[in-house]
Motif scaffolding. Structure first.
Motif, short mmCIF file in Angstrom:
data_model
loop_
_atom_site.label_atom_id
_atom_site.label_comp_id
_atom_site.label_asym_id
_atom_site.label_seq_id
_atom_site.Cartn_x
_atom_site.Cartn_y
_atom_site.Cartn_z
N ASN A 118 -4.13 5.12 -40.35
CA ASN A 118 -3.39 6.18 -41.06
C ASN A 118 -3.53 7.51 -40.33
OD1 ASN A 118 -3.05 5.72 -44.61
ND2 ASN A 118 -3.12 4.13 -43.08
N VAL A 119 -4.77 7.83 -39.95
CA VAL A 119 -5.04 9.08 -39.24
C VAL A 119 -4.25 9.13 -37.93
CG1 VAL A 119 -6.79 10.42 -38.02
CG2 VAL A 119 -7.32 9.42 -40.26
N GLU A 120 -4.29 8.03 -37.18
CA GLU A 120 -3.60 7.98 -35.89
C GLU A 120 -2.10 8.16 -36.07
OE1 GLU A 120 -4.91 4.21 -34.52
OE2 GLU A 120 -6.83 4.96 -33.73
N LEU A 121 -1.54 7.52 -37.10
CA LEU A 121 -0.10 7.63 -37.35
C LEU A 121 0.29 9.05 -37.72
CD1 LEU A 121 2.73 6.46 -37.88
CD2 LEU A 121 1.96 5.86 -40.17
N VAL A 122 -0.46 9.65 -38.64
CA VAL A 122 -0.13 11.00 -39.11
C VAL A 122 -0.28 12.02 -37.98
CG1 VAL A 122 -0.88 12.84 -40.66
CG2 VAL A 122 -0.69 10.51 -41.51
N HIS A 123 -1.36 11.89 -37.22
CA HIS A 123 -1.56 12.80 -36.09
C HIS A 123 -0.50 12.59 -35.02
CE1 HIS A 123 -3.51 15.28 -33.11
NE2 HIS A 123 -3.61 14.27 -32.28
#
Length: 334
Positions: free
Chosen positions: A306-311
């Motif tokens: 999730n973090v990687e996608l949002v960033h």
């Protein structure tokens, strides 16, 4: 018993066993004194929130030591603001939106302690038969949106995977409560919505059918709504948070096992939607609440994605650690 009934029954059994494993002896021994707490819904008090009233009606909160006052929330940003200012004890937030707020440094004094939805409920909705039947049809269309929402923030990532020409979209800023009427009137072609909101849109559009294009079809790792608390509350009173989690998730398990009953209970406490519409929202929520994982569970590897996608989508300027946003030790396991 149908598939939904079996799934929810299994969840209820697991929750019961979990609760029993923490106790022992007389049922009233060590029972916590009743504490009045404030709970903020996600946005408004629609039928999708019926599970909290199920937990109240069936005494799950009372048994856990809580007297719950339900107040209508107004989206993740404002819910986090009220949570951080001490005006709420527990608040529903979109986990992805909360992650974005944390990564931007807007709100950092909170933590997510359980997932109400294993899949994100955000979608783009349109009236059937008016030119939007699949994601590629959105090219060149007017889409109503609420600033700060997950759909707008992650649309480029969604568009890249769904084959949409993102640069051709005409975004129209408007209040959420006006979107259904504007869709019905044809002043916009589509709107950012929640999947469970389709019955309300159809009611506003006098029975016209609604097409929904869920973000999770192309961004499957995104969690949906979850329960957030202040960081100090999670650190200083972890058992209190666990008791609240267990109670609200019992209500959720019962709601998805019997949406019709949940609709009736909702209508006892709220008059915004009739029982049938509320039940329809709960019914649509079922696959998003379960999603192949234990009810309420949060997975660290998935949150990392999730973090990687949002960033990667440019929605937040820095990469954060999942544990900065989520208290994995307080969420149900599995």
């Amino acid at each position: 018993m149908g598939v939904l009934g079996k799934a929810a029954a299994a969840v209820a059994v697991a929750l019961t066993l979990s609760t029993a494993g923490c106790g022992g002896g007389d049922a009233d021994a060590g029972k916590p004194a009743t504490e009045k707490v404030t709970y903020l819904t996600g946005a408004g008090v629609q039928g999708r929130e019926a599970y909290v009233y199920v937990a109240i009606e069936k005494g799950y909160f009372a048994a856990a030591g809580f007297d719950v006052e339900v107040r209508p929330g107004n989206g993740t940003n404002q819910n986090l603001q009220l949570l951080q200012s001490g005006q709420a004890d527990f608040a529903v937030v979109d986990i992805t939106a909360a992650l974005i707020e944390y990564g931007r440094g807007t709100f950092t004094d909170f933590t997510v302690v359980s997932a109400l939805h294993q899949r994100n409920l955000s979608c783009i909705a349109a009236i059937a038969g008016k030119g939007v039947a699949q994601p590629r049809d959105l090219a060149g269309k007017r889409i109503g949106y609420l600033p700060g929402g997950v759909v707008k923030a992650l649309f480029d990532a969604y568009a890249g995977r769904a084959g949409v020409d993102a640069k051709s979209i005409k975004w129209v800023n408007m209040p959420a409560q006006q979107m259904a009427q504007n869709l019905a009137a044809g002043t916009i072609d589509a709107a950012t919505q929640l999947v469970v909101g389709a019955p309300a849109i159809e009611a506003a559009a006098k029975g016209q059918k609604v097409v929904v294009l869920p973000l999770s079809d192309h961004l499957p790792d995104l969690y949906g709504n979850g329960i957030a608390v202040g960081r100090a509350a999670a650190t200083d009173q972890p058992e209190r948070v666990r008791r609240f989690n267990e109670a609200v998730l019992k209500g959720l398990a019962d709601a998805i096992a019997d949406p019709a009953e949940a609709g009736r209970i909702y209508a006892k406490y709220q008059k915004i939607q009739p029982p049938a519409v509320a039940a329809a929202e709960v019914r649509l929520m079922v696959p998003y609440a379960t999603g192949g994982a234990a009810l309420g569970a949060l997975d660290e590897a998935r949150m990392t994605r999730n973090v990687e996608l949002v960033h990667g989508a440019g929605a937040m300027p820095k990469v954060v650690k999942p544990a900065d946003v989520v208290s994995f030790d307080l969420a149900p396991k599995g």
